[in-house]
Each structure stands twice: as structure tokens, then as C-alpha cells.
Scaffold this motif. Structure first.
Motif, PDB file in Angstrom:
ATOM      1  N   VAL A  95      11.860   4.728  -6.456  1.00 24.92           N
ATOM      2  CA  VAL A  95      12.432   4.516  -5.122  1.00 24.92           C
ATOM      3  C   VAL A  95      12.632   5.886  -4.480  1.00 24.92           C
ATOM      4  O   VAL A  95      13.331   6.739  -5.034  1.00 24.92           O
ATOM      5  N   THR A  96      12.027   6.098  -3.321  1.00 22.28           N
ATOM      6  CA  THR A  96      12.100   7.377  -2.614  1.00 22.28           C
ATOM      7  C   THR A  96      12.480   7.107  -1.171  1.00 22.28           C
ATOM      8  O   THR A  96      11.872   6.266  -0.502  1.00 22.28           O
ATOM      9  N   ILE A  97      13.497   7.842  -0.670  1.00 20.75           N
ATOM     10  CA  ILE A  97      13.969   7.694   0.696  1.00 20.75           C
ATOM     11  C   ILE A  97      13.953   9.070   1.359  1.00 20.75           C
ATOM     12  O   ILE A  97      14.569  10.004   0.860  1.00 20.75           O
ATOM     13  N   GLY A  98      13.228   9.163   2.446  1.00 23.17           N
ATOM     14  CA  GLY A  98      13.226  10.396   3.208  1.00 23.17           C
ATOM     15  C   GLY A  98      12.249  11.447   2.736  1.00 23.17           C
ATOM     16  O   GLY A  98      12.280  12.570   3.240  1.00 23.17           O
ATOM     17  N   GLN A 138       7.049  -0.084 -12.630  1.00 24.75           N
ATOM     18  CA  GLN A 138       7.212  -1.513 -12.437  1.00 24.75           C
ATOM     19  C   GLN A 138       7.231  -1.866 -10.950  1.00 24.75           C
ATOM     20  O   GLN A 138       6.591  -2.797 -10.502  1.00 24.75           O
ATOM     21  N   GLU A 139       7.979  -1.084 -10.155  1.00 26.03           N
ATOM     22  CA  GLU A 139       8.032  -1.258  -8.718  1.00 26.03           C
ATOM     23  C   GLU A 139       7.982   0.125  -8.077  1.00 26.03           C
ATOM     24  O   GLU A 139       8.441   1.116  -8.659  1.00 26.03           O
ATOM     25  N   MET A 140       7.465   0.204  -6.860  1.00 31.15           N
ATOM     26  CA  MET A 140       7.378   1.474  -6.147  1.00 31.15           C
ATOM     27  C   MET A 140       7.752   1.224  -4.693  1.00 31.15           C
ATOM     28  O   MET A 140       7.075   0.474  -3.988  1.00 31.15           O
ATOM     29  N   VAL A 141       8.842   1.857  -4.242  1.00 31.42           N
ATOM     30  CA  VAL A 141       9.358   1.673  -2.882  1.00 31.42           C
ATOM     31  C   VAL A 141       9.495   3.057  -2.250  1.00 31.42           C
ATOM     32  O   VAL A 141      10.122   3.953  -2.833  1.00 31.42           O
ATOM     33  N   THR A 142       8.920   3.217  -1.070  1.00 31.89           N
ATOM     34  CA  THR A 142       8.989   4.477  -0.335  1.00 31.89           C
ATOM     35  C   THR A 142       9.430   4.174   1.093  1.00 31.89           C
ATOM     36  O   THR A 142       8.806   3.351   1.777  1.00 31.89           O
ATOM     37  N   ILE A 143      10.501   4.843   1.526  1.00 35.70           N
ATOM     38  CA  ILE A 143      11.060   4.627   2.862  1.00 35.70           C
ATOM     39  C   ILE A 143      11.049   5.966   3.599  1.00 35.70           C
ATOM     40  O   ILE A 143      11.545   6.970   3.084  1.00 35.70           O
ATOM     41  N   MET A 144      10.496   5.957   4.803  1.00 33.84           N
ATOM     42  CA  MET A 144      10.401   7.155   5.647  1.00 33.84           C
ATOM     43  C   MET A 144       9.661   8.268   4.931  1.00 33.84           C
ATOM     44  O   MET A 144      10.128   9.394   4.831  1.00 33.84           O
ATOM     45  N   GLY A 145       8.505   7.949   4.409  1.00 33.62           N
ATOM     46  CA  GLY A 145       7.660   8.916   3.734  1.00 33.62           C
ATOM     47  C   GLY A 145       6.339   8.278   3.352  1.00 33.62           C
ATOM     48  O   GLY A 145       6.158   7.052   3.420  1.00 33.62           O
ATOM     49  N   ASN A 146       5.392   9.103   2.929  1.00 32.68           N
ATOM     50  CA  ASN A 146       4.081   8.621   2.504  1.00 32.68           C
ATOM     51  C   ASN A 146       4.063   8.412   0.997  1.00 32.68           C
ATOM     52  O   ASN A 146       4.728   9.141   0.243  1.00 32.68           O
ATOM     53  N   GLU A 173       5.126  -4.719  -7.372  1.00 31.02           N
ATOM     54  CA  GLU A 173       4.842  -4.575  -5.950  1.00 31.02           C
ATOM     55  C   GLU A 173       5.025  -3.128  -5.527  1.00 31.02           C
ATOM     56  O   GLU A 173       5.832  -2.386  -6.092  1.00 31.02           O
ATOM     57  N   SER A 174       4.297  -2.760  -4.500  1.00 27.29           N
ATOM     58  CA  SER A 174       4.413  -1.444  -3.879  1.00 27.29           C
ATOM     59  C   SER A 174       4.725  -1.649  -2.404  1.00 27.29           C
ATOM     60  O   SER A 174       3.954  -2.278  -1.679  1.00 27.29           O
ATOM     61  N   VAL A 175       5.873  -1.134  -1.965  1.00 30.58           N
ATOM     62  CA  VAL A 175       6.354  -1.320  -0.594  1.00 30.58           C
ATOM     63  C   VAL A 175       6.541   0.053   0.031  1.00 30.58           C
ATOM     64  O   VAL A 175       7.219   0.916  -0.547  1.00 30.58           O
ATOM     65  N   THR A 176       5.975   0.248   1.202  1.00 32.45           N
ATOM     66  CA  THR A 176       6.114   1.496   1.957  1.00 32.45           C
ATOM     67  C   THR A 176       6.567   1.146   3.363  1.00 32.45           C
ATOM     68  O   THR A 176       5.923   0.337   4.048  1.00 32.45           O
ATOM     69  N   ILE A 177       7.666   1.758   3.805  1.00 29.98           N
ATOM     70  CA  ILE A 177       8.238   1.494   5.125  1.00 29.98           C
ATOM     71  C   ILE A 177       8.257   2.801   5.907  1.00 29.98           C
ATOM     72  O   ILE A 177       8.756   3.819   5.426  1.00 29.98           O
TER      73      ILE A 177
END
Length: 621
Positions: free
Chosen positions: A115-118, A130-138, A148-152
Motif C-alpha cells: 500500500v503506497t500513498i503519495g 497478495q494485494e497492491m494499492v497505489t494512491i496518488m502515484g504511479n 487485485e491491483s488498484v491504482t488511484i
């Protein structure tokens, strides 16, 4: 003997020939470097020694010749050996390094949930998650994502494998030639860019925004989050877009000042004259804006007003911020040059915005102060217009009939007031002559006015009777069925301590009542306190009904509006809710009435009211 000598010479010649061939071979196999180092004379072929010439005799060998024959066997013939290939010489000081063994493959790493934010995220080729979430980044996936892989608000690039769904919101999906996505691919506000070798086993869903226009990269937002927001500054100086944004805002502020100079100058004037009042009004507007918007939305009809409310708040805040820049630049000796003062002030504030943990504090204070200054300037403008309307109509509130000043009606046939200078009365004859014997309809000298000294009644002109006095003007009453009060400027405004006494009396009444109601309302969920609700309802109801409470009745205190209007239910509720704000900073809003010019607390300033002391004998109920 001769034959024996001939055989010896033949053998010697064969040995010499073999030696010559061996020498030639040796010289040919020498290295080029050695050959070049020798001189031309040294490189000349060496002469092959030959055996001494021996006379050949035809006679047979005798015993004497046998002694000359060697006892050793003859040397074997030397065969020709091919020349060896030329090998360049290697200096002994530079040994040839041995080839390094190949690096072992990196061990497999399981990162579980990423999980990465910013900031940007990267899943390497030897990593799984297992899961990969990226918020406000590539996001860059070179390994394997089992879920699942979620990018916002960013782009996602896949060069590895994703077993679950691949979701990208406000960004692009880029699939490399080695990419493998087994689940569904969903993009919102972006598109899917797949290489020829990419494997997509699931469904592709693309939801575009704004007619198919894709969102730009939000990598800058992640940089602002990590280098700006997390460090407490609105503009990170390491980002080029921050300097560009500062320049664009400067141009916008200059244009806004040129178009709306009057409200900006009014806000700067309020900051100069009443900075504390402006800052307080800004806090009040921010605290009560959201509740007011919620009430408008709940009324359904007010939904039409909500967009205008937000637009008005934004414009007031923006104009107030420009006013703060203008004021600070004017404090540097540029008061006569408003445009230059604005530019200098904004440049100084922009430099402060780059300082960590100081930029946001300065920006917050500037926004609150500017918003309060614009609101205060608007209120002052409305009041000045109301006073101008009252002057045009001859007094009173706008929209009412002109009223004359209050003059007590004279008592009919009352004697005139005694003059300050008294003269001696004349003798009796003249006294009699001064009183004419006229019919009853003639006015008496007392009723007609003063009599000039040394004159008779017959010489004094008779004045007509005064016109009937107009009715007394209506005096504003602060509450229903309440005796009219004198004008507000003739009443004493009270500060903190009299109000505290009235509040103490009200507390002695409400506290036992709230305990009794709490025992009755046993069905309320949890520990619902009845005192705050009852306290606010009590004050709001009494202020709307009688403009005072029971404690205020005991101490002859009453709530009065500054515009001499009548208290109503809406104003009572606003004043009651505003008292919460006065209580929050350890009661500072209540104590404010002690040193305020108008003797107003914070909730008085919200409602436009004050507390006055009525004369004794005034009935509050």
C-alpha cells in the motif's frame, strides 16, 4: 682408405645440413618483437659452417685412415618441423583476470500487501504480493500480484503477472509484452495501452470521462502530498510546477485586483482598523457555514441557494487573501502604490509558503483573516446604507414612514414657564388696565405668551393656539407584550459580570429540571445528556418570547437588537447556538463583552445583539 674417408665426409655433410635446417627453423620461429629489436646486420642469415675440404683419394682406405673414423654412431636425420603460430607477448605486470562467476538469482520475496500513498510503487521481478494499492502515484508491476491491483490517480504499468483484477481510476493502464493479466481490467477516466505480446484473459472495461478525454498523470499530486502536505507547506520548492503555479496565481491576483479593486481595498482597510474583529468573524463564518448549508439542503428549497453560497464563500475568501497581500505590502511603505504593494506582499507570502511547517500556518491565518475582513466590510457597507436610508426618510428603519422626534405634548391652557429674568410688577391701576375685559372667546395673556415689559395687553398681539401635538412615535419593543423601552442609546449596556449573575440564576433553575427530565426520559439510548439540550432550548425560547430569561428578569437585563428590531425565534436560535462558540475556548467568548466597545460577546456579534439594563420598574413579563 679413400672410400672410408669419403663415407666420413658424406656423414659430416649430412650432419651440417641438418644443423643448418634446425637453425633456420629456430630463426623463423623467433617472435616479431625480437626480430624488430635487432639491427639489420644482426638479422642477416648466419653462415652455415661447412666441413673442411678433404682430398678424395681413389685408393682404398688403409689402417691409418681407420684411426680417423669416429667410434660414435651417426646422428639421426632431423625432420622438418612446421613453424609455431605467432603469440603476442603479455606483460607480466598485467595478468589476465579470470572470468567472474555469474551472480546467483535473487531470492523470492513475498511482500504480502503493498500500500503506497503519495508516491510511486514498484514490485520487482523477484517479488510477489497478495494485494497492491497505489494512491496518488504511479505503479510498476514487474513481479506477480496474486490478488487485485488498484491504482488511484496514477498510471499502472504491468510487465509481470496479475492474477486478480487490475483497476485504475483516473489514470492509464500500460501492458508490456511480457504482461499477463488473468482478471478483469477496469479503467475509469483513462485507457488501456497493451503491447502485442500482452496476455489479457479477463474482460476489458473502459469508463471514460468528459467525452472520452483521459485524465493526465497525477504524479505531481503524489509529489505534493509527500513533499508539501506531509511537511506542512503548500508549495514544495523542489517541484518546477510549484514555481509555475506561484507565477500564475500572481497574474490572477493582479487581474482580480484590477477588476474588483473596491472590495479588496475595503478588506485591507478593515484589517488595518479592526484586525481582531476580522479574524474572529472569519472563524465564525468557517464554523457556521457547513451547518447552514446542511440546513439549506434539508429544506429542499434551499438546494438552489447552496451553489451560490459556496461561490460566495470562495469569492469572499479569494478577495480577502488578495486584501491581506495588499495590506502587508502597504506596510512596507508602498501604501500609495496599491498594485506594487500587492505584488510585493504576494511575493513575500509565497516565499513563506515554501518553508516547512510554516507555510500552512501562514496560509491558514491569511485565509481566515481575509475572509473575516471581507465579511466585516460587507456588514459595515450594509449598515452605512441603512443609515443613509434612514437619513433620507427622516429617521426610522428603512421601509417605514418618517417619524418626527419625540416631543411631549403640552398641557392645554398651562402657564408658560417662568423666565429667567423677572421684572417688578407695575402698580395696581396699570395692572387692571393690563387685563382687558373682553368676551370669553378672547385668549388670555397667559395663554397667548409672554407680555412685553412696559406694554399693555391691548398692545400685545394675540398668538393663535398651538397646533395639536402629533402622536408619540412608535418605540421598538423588545419582545411581545412588553412595555416599550427608551431608545437604545439611553440604556446602559452591561458586560460580563452581570451576565454571569443572570446565568447563575438560570443554572439553579435548569440543573434540577434537567435531572428530573433525565429520569423521565429513560428510554433514550445510552447516556443522552438532557442538560445541554434543555439549556439551549430554554435560552432560545425565552429570548424569542420575552427577550430575556428568568435570571435576566431578576437583574433587570434584557437582550436588545442593535437595529432596534424585535427578537424572534430565528434570532433566538442563532444566539443560542452561537453561545457554544463562546464557550468552546474556555469561555473567552463570554469574557469578550468586558472590553468590547459595544459590550458584545461572540454570540452577540453573530446575532447582532447586546444586553442592556432596563430602568427599575420596567416589567419584563
Amino acid at each position: 682408405m679413400i672410400s672410408l674417408s669419403a663415407r666420413f665426409v658424406a656423414r659430416v655433410s649430412r650432419s651440417a645440413t641438418a644443423a643448418a635446417i634446425a637453425g633456420a627453423l629456430f630463426l623463423g620461429s623467433a617472435s616479431p618483437a625480437t626480430a624488430q629489436a635487432q639491427s639489420p646486420e644482426e638479422t642477416a642469415p648466419a653462415e652455415i659452417p661447412t666441413a673442411p675440404e678433404v682430398e678424395t683419394r681413389d685408393a682404398a682406405p688403409g689402417p691409418a685412415d681407420a684411426a680417423l673414423v669416429p667410434s660414435t654412431p651417426p646422428a639421426p636425420a632431423v625432420e622438418a618441423v612446421p613453424a609455431a603460430p605467432v603469440v603476442e607477448a603479455v606483460a607480466p605486470s598485467e595478468p589476465v583476470p579470470a572470468p567472474a562467476p555469474p551472480d546467483p538469482p535473487p531470492p523470492l520475496v513475498n511482500r504480502r500487501e503493498v500500500v503506497t500513498i503519495g508516491s510511486n510503487s514498484h514490485l520487482r521481478a523477484n517479488e510477489t504480493a497478495q494485494e497492491m494499492v497505489t494512491i496518488m502515484g504511479n505503479a510498476l508491476v514487474d513481479g506477480r500480484v496474486r490478488g487485485e491491483s488498484v491504482t488511484i490517480m496514477g498510471n499502472v504499468t504491468v510487465n509481470g503477472r496479475v492474477d486478480g483484477e487490475l483497476v485504475c481510476i483516473m489514470g492509464r493502464v500500460i501492458l508490456g509484452p511480457q504482461a499477463e493479466v488473468r482478471g478483469q481490467i477496469v479503467t475509469v477516466g483513462g485507457n488501456i495501452d497493451a503491447a502485442p505480446g500482452a496476455v489479457m484473459l479477463g474482460e476489458r472495461v473502459e469508463i471514460p470521462f468528459f467525452g472520452g478525454m483521459a485524465f493526465p498523470s497525477f504524479e505531481w499530486l503524489g509529489a505534493w502530498f509527500s513533499e508539501g502536505l506531509m511537511l506542512g507547506r503548500p508549495l514544495p520548492h523542489r517541484q518546477s510546477w510549484a514555481w509555475t503555479l506561484a507565477g500564475v496565481l500572481l497574474l490572477i491576483n493582479i487581474l482580480f485586483f484590477a477588476l474588483f479593486r473596491r472590495p479588496v481595498e475595503a478588506g485591507a482597510s478593515v484589517i488595518d482598523r479592526r484586525p481582531a474583529m476580522a479574524f474572529l468573524n472569519g472563524i465564525l463564518v468557517i464554523l457556521f457555514f457547513l451547518p447552514v448549508v446542511l440546513l439549506l439542503m434539508a429544506s429542499v428549497v434551499g438546494l438552489l441557494i447552496v451553489p451560490f453560497a459556496f461561490a460566495g464563500l470562495f469569492l469572499a475568501g479569494f478577495a480577502g487573501l488578495v486584501a491581506v497581500y495588499r495590506f502587508c505590502g502597504g506596510q512596507l511603505g508602498l501604501g500609495n502604490q496599491p498594485l506594487l504593494a500587492l505584488i510585493v506582499g504576494q511575493v513575500l507570502f509565497t516565499l513563506l509558503y515554501f518553508v516547512p511547517f510554516v507555510g500552512f500556518a501562514v496560509l491558514s491565518v491569511a485565509c481566515v483573516l481575509g475572509l473575516g475582513a471581507e465579511v466585516t466590510a460587507m456588514i459595515e457597507s450594509m449598515r452605512s446604507e441603512a443609515r443613509a436610508d434612514r437619513r433620507k426618510t427622516g429617521g426610522g428603519s428603512p421601509g417605514t414612514t418618517p417619524s418626527t422626534p419625540f416631543v411631549p405634548a403640552p398641557v392645554p391652557h398651562a402657564p408658560p414657564p417662568t423666565p429667567l429674568v423677572m421684572r417688578a410688577a407695575p402698580a395696581a391701576p396699570s395692572m387692571q388696565g393690563s387685563v382687558p375685559e373682553a368676551p370669553d372667546e378672547s385668549p388670555s395673556p397667559a395663554a397667548s405668551g409672554f407680555v412685553a415689559t412696559g406694554s399693555t395687553a391691548s398692545d400685545t398681539p394675540v398668538a393663535p393656539p398651538p397646533p395639536p401635538a402629533p402622536p408619540a412615535p412608535p418605540v421598538a419593543s423588545y419582545g411581545l407584550d412588553v412595555r416599550p423601552l427608551p431608545p437604545l442609546d439611553q440604556l446602559e449596556r452591561v458586560g460580563f459580570w452581570p451576565r454571569l449573575g443572570a446565568t447563575a440564576i438560570d443554572f439553579l433553575i435548569i440543573a434540577p429540571l434537567s435531572l428530573w427530565l433525565s429520569s423521565l426520559l429513560w428510554w433514550l439510548p445510552g447516556d443522552t445528556p438532557a442538560f445541554p439540550v434543555l439549556w439551549l432550548g430554554y435560552h432560545a425560547g425565552f429570548w424569542a418570547w420575552k427577550s430575556t430569561t428568568i435570571g435576566g428578569h431578576v437583574l433587570n437585563l434584557r437582550v436588545a437588537r442593535l437595529d432596534r428590531g424585535r427578537m424572534d425565534a430565528g434570532l433566538g436560535i442563532v444566539r443560542a447556538l452561537g453561545s457554544i462558540l463562546s464557550f468552546m475556548p474556555l469561555g473567552l467568548g463570554f469574557i469578550w463583552a468586558s472590553w468590547d466597545e459595544q459590550r458584545q460577546s461572540w454570540h452577540d456579534k453573530i446575532a447582532g445583539t447586546t444586553v442592556v439594563r432596563v430602568p427599575p420598574g420596567q416589567s419584563l413579563f
